[in-house]
Design an enzyme around this catalytic site. Structure first.
Site, short mmCIF file in Angstrom:
data_model
loop_
_atom_site.label_atom_id
_atom_site.label_comp_id
_atom_site.label_asym_id
_atom_site.label_seq_id
_atom_site.Cartn_x
_atom_site.Cartn_y
_atom_site.Cartn_z
N ASP A 22 0.82 -1.21 0.00
CA ASP A 22 0.00 0.00 0.00
C ASP A 22 0.86 1.27 0.00
O ASP A 22 1.91 1.31 0.66
CB ASP A 22 -0.86 -0.01 1.28
CG ASP A 22 -1.82 1.16 1.37
OD1 ASP A 22 -2.77 1.20 0.57
OD2 ASP A 22 -1.63 2.04 2.24
N GLU A 72 1.34 -0.32 -4.90
CA GLU A 72 0.35 0.71 -5.24
C GLU A 72 1.06 2.05 -5.41
O GLU A 72 1.56 2.63 -4.45
CB GLU A 72 -0.72 0.84 -4.15
CG GLU A 72 -1.86 1.72 -4.61
CD GLU A 72 -2.31 2.77 -3.60
OE1 GLU A 72 -3.37 3.37 -3.83
OE2 GLU A 72 -1.60 3.02 -2.61
C1 AAO Z 1 -9.29 8.36 6.36
C2 AAO Z 1 -10.20 9.54 6.09
C3 AAO Z 1 -9.38 10.82 5.97
C4 AAO Z 1 -8.58 11.03 7.25
C5 AAO Z 1 -7.73 9.80 7.52
C6 AAO Z 1 -6.98 9.87 8.83
O1 AAO Z 1 -10.90 9.31 4.87
O2 AAO Z 1 -10.27 11.92 5.80
O3 AAO Z 1 -7.73 12.15 7.11
O4 AAO Z 1 -8.55 8.63 7.54
O5 AAO Z 1 -7.88 10.01 9.87
C7 AAO Z 1 -7.95 4.73 2.78
C8 AAO Z 1 -8.98 5.78 2.41
C9 AAO Z 1 -8.70 7.11 3.10
C10 AAO Z 1 -8.60 6.89 4.60
C11 AAO Z 1 -7.41 5.95 4.81
C12 AAO Z 1 -7.14 5.65 6.28
O6 AAO Z 1 -8.96 5.97 1.00
O7 AAO Z 1 -9.78 7.98 2.82
O8 AAO Z 1 -8.38 8.12 5.27
O9 AAO Z 1 -7.75 4.68 4.18
O10 AAO Z 1 -8.26 5.17 6.89
C13 AAO Z 1 -3.44 8.78 -2.28
C14 AAO Z 1 -2.31 7.76 -2.12
C15 AAO Z 1 -2.76 6.34 -2.27
C16 AAO Z 1 -4.01 6.05 -1.44
C17 AAO Z 1 -5.08 7.06 -1.83
C18 AAO Z 1 -6.36 6.86 -1.06
O11 AAO Z 1 -1.27 8.05 -3.04
O12 AAO Z 1 -1.70 5.52 -1.82
O13 AAO Z 1 -4.60 8.38 -1.56
N1 AAO Z 1 -4.45 4.66 -1.59
C19 AAO Z 1 -4.10 3.66 -0.56
C20 AAO Z 1 -5.24 2.70 -0.28
C21 AAO Z 1 -6.37 3.43 0.39
C22 AAO Z 1 -5.92 3.92 1.76
C23 AAO Z 1 -4.51 4.34 1.80
C24 AAO Z 1 -3.66 4.23 0.72
C25 AAO Z 1 -3.96 4.71 3.10
O14 AAO Z 1 -5.61 2.06 -1.46
O15 AAO Z 1 -7.53 2.64 0.50
O16 AAO Z 1 -6.72 5.05 2.16
O17 AAO Z 1 -3.48 3.50 3.68
C26 AAO Z 1 -3.89 12.24 -6.19
C27 AAO Z 1 -2.59 11.49 -6.04
C28 AAO Z 1 -2.78 10.15 -5.40
C29 AAO Z 1 -3.57 10.26 -4.13
C30 AAO Z 1 -4.91 10.96 -4.46
C31 AAO Z 1 -5.81 11.08 -3.25
O18 AAO Z 1 -4.67 11.62 -7.20
O19 AAO Z 1 -2.03 11.28 -7.31
O20 AAO Z 1 -1.51 9.60 -5.10
O21 AAO Z 1 -3.80 8.94 -3.63
O22 AAO Z 1 -4.62 12.24 -4.99
O23 AAO Z 1 -5.23 11.91 -2.33
C32 AAO Z 1 -7.08 12.93 -10.33
C33 AAO Z 1 -5.58 12.97 -10.49
C34 AAO Z 1 -4.96 12.01 -9.50
C35 AAO Z 1 -5.30 12.49 -8.15
C36 AAO Z 1 -6.80 12.49 -8.04
C37 AAO Z 1 -7.29 12.99 -6.73
O24 AAO Z 1 -7.59 11.65 -10.62
O25 AAO Z 1 -5.24 12.61 -11.78
O26 AAO Z 1 -3.57 11.95 -9.64
O27 AAO Z 1 -7.38 13.30 -9.05
O28 AAO Z 1 -6.88 14.32 -6.54
#
Ligand code: AAO
Length: 480
Positions: free
Chosen positions: A189, A226
């Site tokens: 992850d 990932e």
């Molecule tokens: C939760 C709450 C948050 C709180 C946090 C702490 O939702 O509000 O702040 O707890 O209390 C998962 C959930 C999260 C959750 C987290 C922990 O999705 O919502 O937070 O569990 O419970 C990035 C990372 C990527 C990650 C993704 C979700 O790079 O690694 O965010 N995925 C993995 C898992 C996922 C998990 C985590 C990681 C954490 O698969 O399930 O989170 O362990 C851009 C960046 C990406 C980035 C996104 C989102 O993307 O490129 O790297 O992903 O932003 O921040 C277009 C763009 C694209 C962009 C996107 C969004 O598509 O082209 O590049 O828009 O802006």
């Protein structure tokens, strides 16, 4: 680190998102094994924080490396690995080691194994990790600054410093424990948020797989990392390919755009592979959607196809399985139904996950979608095995959003994604014979219950009415 170590000529990794370990064991024995699937990606297996309302994402907030979650305990995990292996199926675990659990409304935070933690003090006694194991708090605001992406906090999650020896040692100990339990590899992850040089040290100290657990002695575990890279940020997925395979998020967005006809049509599938911007197949970990982008997390967008767009999702998945890019490990999402993107898996009032049940027609109930059981997908997993190690030949652009191609001389597919009926004579590449389309029917007692296709001298006349599902597939074993 690029080979999933499937047993025999099996195909595909099914993400049984939020499933319980013993349900996975049962699925391996009764369905995945008999239908030639290769492996299962499990949910995160180590202890996570308990969040009120029990959203799915609590599992991405680790409390310790104890194997105790809502999916089950260590004994059940071990039983799953052994029963799946005996059914021919490999297990890959979702591993979260970039960060630990964030602060919760009340302190201490409590985990699924009963551990306590004090996230605002960076104190996780059940590991133990303390303040010195974490990077200085800062939040990721600029994805064009690689240092910030690696050393600051993703979504406020306390960011472990994998450059520190004791942090690495704990991570390696956990990964090795999973190897001892018989897993074949890991979904790593949030790799974008960890330095490749640190991951290199960690991976290099992970034990090889063993004969005792059913592998070629000394082989390396499979890693799929990932990294969300749509081409517009500083961190590139190429930085990680010397370490293992990398998630191909551009595949997920592009396949959605092609089948939804957003700025693309089926003719884009002709050069599907590195010319479309994907990594070379050996490194490319492909999928139609994942557990994040199916619900607007991660790189989610309106183009992503999910179970909610049933027919288009199946067509895109069938194409993914028909096309060789991504090798033998395309990933298939298996979901639970949701309306609210935070909603956790089907659960009772105690917060225990409710097992899926299987209806007499083979579909799942109790809130589980089980896309991997949809017949077209199952049949295309078989198609992929039969056409393994062949390339695409005879690609024909029949008309707008109507294409066909062959997989060597072993298989042929045609796709109609237009409003018009498809009727054409095209390259069909297979030996002369009459074949049964496995999508509209089955070969039963030597007869076809669906559409038959007559191949003569490498050509066939095919018809796909606009009212039909829009996908036709034949292969050597569907010959009548
Ligand atoms: C939760 C709450 C948050 C709180 C946090 C702490 O939702 O509000 O702040 O707890 O209390 C998962 C959930 C999260 C959750 C987290 C922990 O999705 O919502 O937070 O569990 O419970 C990035 C990372 C990527 C990650 C993704 C979700 O790079 O690694 O965010 N995925 C993995 C898992 C996922 C998990 C985590 C990681 C954490 O698969 O399930 O989170 O362990 C851009 C960046 C990406 C980035 C996104 C989102 O993307 O490129 O790297 O992903 O932003 O921040 C277009 C763009 C694209 C962009 C996107 C969004 O598509 O082209 O590049 O828009 O802006």
């Amino acid at each position: 680190q690029w080979d999933p170590h499937f047993i025999g000529n099996r195909q595909g990794i099914v993400h049984l998102f939020e499933w319980k370990w013993l349900d996975i064991a049962d699925e391996c024995e009764t369905f995945l094994g008999p239908n030639n699937f290769g492996g299962v990606q499990t949910s995160v297996a180590n202890e996570n924080v308990i969040i009120s309302g029990r959203p799915w994402y609590e599992r991405y907030q680790p409390m310790s490396f104890k194997l105790e979650t809502r999916s089950g305990n260590e004994k059940e995990f071990r039983e799953m690995v052994v029963r799946c292996r005996n059914a021919g199926i490999r297990i890959y675990v979702d591993v979260v080691v970039n960060h630990m659990a964030a602060s919760q409304p009340s302190t201490p935070a409590i985990g699924t194994a009963g551990s306590e933690a004090y996230p605002s003090d960076r104190w996780y006694p059940a590991v133990p990790f303390n303040k010195s194991d974490f990077n200085t708090a800062c939040s990721i605001e600029n994805y064009n600054d690689p240092k910030q992406v690696r050393d600051c906090e993703l979504a406020g999650l306390p960011d472990l410093d994998q450059g520190r020896k004791d942090v690495r040692d704990k991570i390696i100990e956990y990964l090795n424990h999973l190897i001892d339990l018989g897993v074949a590899g890991y979904r790593m992850d949030a790799c974008k948020h960890m330095w490749p040089k640190d991951l290199r040290v960690i991976y290099s100290r992970v034990k090889p797989l063993s004969k005792q657990n059913g592998f070629v002695q000394g082989s390396r575990p499979f890693f799929f990392q990932e990294v969300i890279d749509l081409g517009n940020e500083a961190v590139k997925r190429q930085e990680y390919i010397s370490l293992g395979t990398v998630t191909e998020f551009t595949y997920s967005t592009q396949i959605g755009m092609v089948f939804r006809k957003i700025e693309r049509d089926l003719s884009a599938l002709k050069n599907w592979g590195p010319p479309s911007g994907f990594l070379p197949s050996r490194y490319s970990f492909v999928f139609v959607c994942n557990h994040d982008n199916q619900r607007g997390h991660g790189s989610g967008g309106d183009m992503i196809l999910t179970y909610k767009d049933k027919d288009l999702f199946i067509k895109a998945s069938a194409f993914m399985l028909a096309h060789p890019h991504g090798g033998n490990h395309p990933r298939l999402m298996s979901s639970f139904y949701f309306d609210d993107p935070s909603q956790g898996p089907p659960q009772n009032s105690n917060g225990d996950i409710i097992s899926r049940e299987i209806e007499s027609n083979g579909t799942c109930s109790n809130g589980w979608v089980c896309e991997h059981r949809w017949p077209e997908i199952v049949k295309m997993v078989k198609f992929r095995a039969i056409t393994d190690k062949t390339v695409v030949i005879g690609f024909t652009n029949i008309a707008k959003n109507q294409i066909s191609f062959c997989r060597g001389r072993k298989g042929f597919v045609a796709i109609n994604n237009s409003d018009q009926p498809l009727s054409a004579t095209v390259n069909a590449c297979l030996p002369n014979g009459v074949y049964c389309d496995v999508i509209s029917g089955d070969k039963v007692d030597g007869k076809c219950t669906g559409t038959s296709v007559n191949v003569r001298a490498g050509k066939a006349h095919i018809e796909i009415p606009s009212s039909s599902f829009g996908f036709l597939a034949i292969h050597l074993e569907s010959r009548l």
